[in-house]
Motif scaffolding. Sequence first.
Motif: not given
Length: 247
Positions: A99-112, A148-155
Motif C-alpha cells: 500500500d505504501g508503494v501504491k500510495w507514495f511510490g515507494t515503501e514507507i521506511p522504518d524510522l528507528t 518528496v513523496g510524503m505529504p506534509h504531516p504537520f501542515v
Amino acid sequence: MRNAIFALLLLVAPFAAMAAGGHGPELEEANIDLKDKASLQRGAKYFVNYCMGCHSLQYMRYQRMADDLGIPDDELRASLLFGDAKPTDMMTNALNPADGVKWFGTEIPDLTLVTRWRSPDWVFSYLKSYYVDDTRPYGVNNLVFPDVGMPHPFVHLQGVQAPVYAGGHGDHGEGGGHVVGVKLVEPGQMTPGEYDLMVRDLTNFLTYAGEPSKLERRQLGLYVLLFLGLMFIVSFYLKREFWKDVH
C-alpha cells in the motif's frame, strides 16, 4: 607506478563526485538534548499520534521507551497504545508495504535509525521545509528532500509555506529559477516558535530511538578512559621499578 596512481584515482573519484554534488540547502541546527526527558516524552507522543500511522520503530519496544523516558504505565496505556497493542510489543504498525508503494511510490521506511543515517539536523530541517508545489502528487515539495513523496504531516500545525526562488523570480518560478528557501504565507495552529519546539521534540525522540543507550555508552566510555589513564600511570612506575637494575 602508473597503475597505482590510476587505482588511487578510481578509489577517490566516488568521494569527489559526492562532494561536488552535495550542494543542498544549509541545514538548521536541531539543538536536541537527550537528557531532556520532558522533550523526549512530548516527542514520543507526537510520533505515535502523527507519524506511526505510516512509519514504525521496529527496533523499539513500548515498555523500553516508557522505562527510559519515565512514562508511567497508566499514561503509556492511555496516550501511546492504540488498538490491541501491549507494552511488550515492538512499535510497529499494520500498514501493508504494498500500500505504501501504491500510495507514495515507494515503501514507507522504518524510522528507528533515521537520525543515524541522515542526522538530527537533517530531520529537523526536513520537517520545516515543506512548501506548496502544484506539480507534485500531494501538492507539496520539500527544500531538503526534493520531489518528496510524503505529504506534509504537520501542515495544519505549521501552516502553508510558499517557495522562494533564486534570481528574483516570482512565486511560481517564472524564468526557471530554482527554490532556495521557503516563506510562511498562511499561518497554522502553532506559531513558528511553537512549531520549531514541536519539531525539535520529535527529532529529539527519534535520535533517542536510534540509540537508546547513547548517554550510558558515553558515560561508560569516559570511565574506561579514566581507568586506562590510571592504569598507564601505574604501569609506567611498575615498569621503572622492574627495570631499574637493568639500566
